[in-house]
Design a protein around this motif. Structure first.
Motif, PDB file in Angstrom:
ATOM      1  N   SER A  48      -0.316  13.615   6.545  1.00  0.00           N
ATOM      2  CA  SER A  48       1.018  13.208   6.091  1.00  0.00           C
ATOM      3  C   SER A  48       1.246  11.715   6.271  1.00  0.00           C
ATOM      4  CB  SER A  48       2.085  13.988   6.859  1.00  0.00           C
ATOM      5  OG  SER A  48       1.975  15.373   6.638  1.00  0.00           O
ATOM      6  N   GLN A  49       0.543  11.106   7.232  1.00  0.00           N
ATOM      7  CA  GLN A  49       0.704   9.679   7.473  1.00  0.00           C
ATOM      8  C   GLN A  49       0.145   8.832   6.329  1.00  0.00           C
ATOM      9  OE1 GLN A  49      -1.141   8.805  11.212  1.00  0.00           O
ATOM     10  NE2 GLN A  49       0.498   9.726  12.437  1.00  0.00           N
ATOM     11  N   ARG A  50      -0.825   9.356   5.604  1.00  0.00           N
ATOM     12  CA  ARG A  50      -1.455   8.579   4.530  1.00  0.00           C
ATOM     13  C   ARG A  50      -0.447   8.140   3.467  1.00  0.00           C
ATOM     14  NH1 ARG A  50      -6.986   8.681   4.880  1.00  0.00           N
ATOM     15  NH2 ARG A  50      -7.843  10.251   6.298  1.00  0.00           N
ATOM     16  N   PRO A  51       0.343   9.056   2.885  1.00  0.00           N
ATOM     17  CA  PRO A  51       1.339   8.594   1.912  1.00  0.00           C
ATOM     18  C   PRO A  51       2.540   7.927   2.560  1.00  0.00           C
ATOM     19  CG  PRO A  51       1.502  10.975   2.172  1.00  0.00           C
ATOM     20  CD  PRO A  51       0.279  10.541   2.933  1.00  0.00           C
ATOM     21  N   TYR A  52       2.858   8.315   3.798  1.00  0.00           N
ATOM     22  CA  TYR A  52       4.064   7.815   4.471  1.00  0.00           C
ATOM     23  C   TYR A  52       4.028   6.297   4.621  1.00  0.00           C
ATOM     24  CZ  TYR A  52       7.799   7.686   7.994  1.00  0.00           C
ATOM     25  OH  TYR A  52       8.960   7.436   8.676  1.00  0.00           O
ATOM     26  N   ILE A  53       2.886   5.744   4.959  1.00  0.00           N
ATOM     27  CA  ILE A  53       2.785   4.292   5.139  1.00  0.00           C
ATOM     28  C   ILE A  53       3.011   3.570   3.820  1.00  0.00           C
ATOM     29  CG2 ILE A  53       0.270   4.298   4.807  1.00  0.00           C
ATOM     30  CD1 ILE A  53       2.137   1.988   7.229  1.00  0.00           C
ATOM     31  N   TYR A  54       2.549   4.169   2.704  1.00  0.00           N
ATOM     32  CA  TYR A  54       2.698   3.530   1.400  1.00  0.00           C
ATOM     33  C   TYR A  54       4.128   3.618   0.874  1.00  0.00           C
ATOM     34  CZ  TYR A  54      -2.391   3.861   1.553  1.00  0.00           C
ATOM     35  OH  TYR A  54      -3.705   3.761   1.938  1.00  0.00           O
ATOM     36  N   THR A  55       4.765   4.780   1.032  1.00  0.00           N
ATOM     37  CA  THR A  55       6.132   4.916   0.527  1.00  0.00           C
ATOM     38  C   THR A  55       7.094   3.989   1.269  1.00  0.00           C
ATOM     39  OG1 THR A  55       6.575   6.797   2.009  1.00  0.00           O
ATOM     40  CG2 THR A  55       5.768   7.301  -0.209  1.00  0.00           C
ATOM     41  N   ASN A  56       6.868   3.811   2.568  1.00  0.00           N
ATOM     42  CA  ASN A  56       7.734   2.909   3.327  1.00  0.00           C
ATOM     43  C   ASN A  56       7.457   1.447   2.992  1.00  0.00           C
ATOM     44  OD1 ASN A  56       9.548   4.254   5.561  1.00  0.00           O
ATOM     45  ND2 ASN A  56       7.696   5.500   5.402  1.00  0.00           N
ATOM     46  N   MET A  57       6.206   1.110   2.717  1.00  0.00           N
ATOM     47  CA  MET A  57       5.880  -0.252   2.292  1.00  0.00           C
ATOM     48  C   MET A  57       6.533  -0.557   0.939  1.00  0.00           C
ATOM     49  SD  MET A  57       3.803  -2.144   0.067  1.00  0.00           S
ATOM     50  CE  MET A  57       2.578  -0.935  -0.427  1.00  0.00           C
ATOM     51  N   ILE A  58       6.460   0.393   0.010  1.00  0.00           N
ATOM     52  CA  ILE A  58       7.075   0.221  -1.307  1.00  0.00           C
ATOM     53  C   ILE A  58       8.576   0.008  -1.168  1.00  0.00           C
ATOM     54  CG2 ILE A  58       7.686   1.457  -3.433  1.00  0.00           C
ATOM     55  CD1 ILE A  58       4.912   2.772  -3.288  1.00  0.00           C
ATOM     56  N   TRP A  59       9.213   0.817  -0.321  1.00  0.00           N
ATOM     57  CA  TRP A  59      10.656   0.682  -0.162  1.00  0.00           C
ATOM     58  C   TRP A  59      11.029  -0.635   0.496  1.00  0.00           C
ATOM     59  CZ3 TRP A  59      14.660   2.783  -2.332  1.00  0.00           C
ATOM     60  CH2 TRP A  59      15.921   2.452  -1.835  1.00  0.00           C
ATOM     61  N   SER A  60      10.283  -1.048   1.496  1.00  0.00           N
ATOM     62  CA  SER A  60      10.541  -2.322   2.161  1.00  0.00           C
ATOM     63  C   SER A  60      10.459  -3.473   1.167  1.00  0.00           C
ATOM     64  CB  SER A  60       9.533  -2.527   3.301  1.00  0.00           C
ATOM     65  OG  SER A  60       9.643  -3.824   3.849  1.00  0.00           O
ATOM     66  N   PHE A  61       9.452  -3.435   0.319  1.00  0.00           N
ATOM     67  CA  PHE A  61       9.276  -4.459  -0.716  1.00  0.00           C
ATOM     68  C   PHE A  61      10.451  -4.456  -1.690  1.00  0.00           C
ATOM     69  CE2 PHE A  61       7.705  -4.852  -5.167  1.00  0.00           C
ATOM     70  CZ  PHE A  61       7.577  -6.239  -5.211  1.00  0.00           C
ATOM     71  N   PHE A  62      10.804  -3.285  -2.184  1.00  0.00           N
ATOM     72  CA  PHE A  62      11.889  -3.166  -3.156  1.00  0.00           C
ATOM     73  C   PHE A  62      13.221  -3.648  -2.595  1.00  0.00           C
ATOM     74  CE2 PHE A  62      15.470  -0.267  -4.054  1.00  0.00           C
ATOM     75  CZ  PHE A  62      15.792  -0.702  -5.328  1.00  0.00           C
ATOM     76  N   ALA A  63      13.572  -3.182  -1.394  1.00  0.00           N
ATOM     77  CA  ALA A  63      14.857  -3.548  -0.798  1.00  0.00           C
ATOM     78  C   ALA A  63      14.941  -5.045  -0.533  1.00  0.00           C
ATOM     79  CB  ALA A  63      15.070  -2.766   0.500  1.00  0.00           C
ATOM     80  N   ALA A  64      13.841  -5.647  -0.079  1.00  0.00           N
ATOM     81  CA  ALA A  64      13.834  -7.083   0.198  1.00  0.00           C
ATOM     82  C   ALA A  64      14.056  -7.887  -1.074  1.00  0.00           C
ATOM     83  CB  ALA A  64      12.515  -7.484   0.853  1.00  0.00           C
TER      84      ALA A  64
END
Length: 246
Positions: A48-64
């Motif tokens: 479960s950690q494999r996609p979790y790191i990517y989805t949070n990175m994508i969101w961090s990028f988008f929100a910034a």
């Protein structure tokens, strides 16, 4: 000025901000990314950690990107510089697209670096090339939402806190923390509106269909955003006041 020139301007201006790298690589990751990654590292299995790191990175990028573009938009509208852009038909749109692309390029690097470093320190299974691909795939929808935010700001003015609230809601609806199958009821229906839902489903499943849906919805967002920009600036031309004649 063309879109490419505005993109270069966006990169240069953001790189000149005081303490920008401290903010991007230290303050923002520790405040916004690290708590969620600690949560995932503590309670999620390695699978479960494999996609979790990517989805949070994508969101961090988008929100910034959205927040930075909103700040710039408010600086232009409140500083009286909007009239200069409106002297030439289409200049606002070219600036908006170019500057947003420049901000995306700038924050893409910072998001990748900060998330990768934190992820490696916490023991997440990371593939750097895949992280870059996921971030690049989030650029189209990011541009579309930035356009919507720009038009909203020109039409109603002083929308920073409202946009912040919408981002918090959108994070819940976009399956950043959990898959679409875990949602139900109204929340699941609402999540189907967000293009990030489909992008995150692609991240989790590697199924190309959600990716195509995400790109299609992103195109719709871009078109709707540009229409909203042109409509809002036209209203500004008629009224002459930001947020006037609601």
């Amino acid at each position: 000025m063309n879109v490419l020139t505005h993109a270069q301007y966006g990169v240069v201006m953001n790189s000149r901000m005081p303490s920008i790298w401290t903010k991007l690589l230290v303050i923002t990751p520790i405040m916004e990314v690290l708590p969620l990654l600690i949560l995932g590292a503590t309670y999620l299995s390695e699978e479960s950690q494999r996609p979790y790191i990517y989805t949070n990175m994508i969101w961090s990028f988008f929100a910034a990107v959205v927040i930075q573009c909103l700040v710039s938009i408010q600086g232009i509208s409140s500083g009286g510089r909007l009239d200069t852009f409106l002297m030439s038909e289409g200049t606002v749109v070219s600036w908006l697209l170019g500057y947003s692309v420049g901000v995306c390029g700038f924050y893409l690097l910072s998001s990748l670096l900060s998330t990768a470093i934190l992820g490696l320190l916490l023991g997440f299974p990371i593939v750097i090339v895949r992280m870059l691909l996921q971030a690049l795939l989030s650029v189209p929808v990011t541009l579309g939402i930035v356009c919507l935010v720009f038009g909203f700001e020109i039409r109603f003015s002083r929308t920073f806190h409202f946009i912040n609230l919408i981002l918090d809601i959108l994070q819940v609806l976009s399956c950043v923390l959990w898959p679409l199958a875990a949602l139900s009821g109204v929340i699941k229906i609402g999540s189907l509106i967000s293009p990030f839902t489909y992008l995150n489903e692609f991240v989790r499943t590697n199924n190309v269909v959600p990716l195509l849906v995400s790109l299609l919805v992103s195109v719709v967002f871009v078109m709707a955003g540009l229409f909203w920009v042109m409509r809002s600036t036209k209203k500004y031309r008629e009224v002459g006041v930001i947020g006037g004649d609601r």
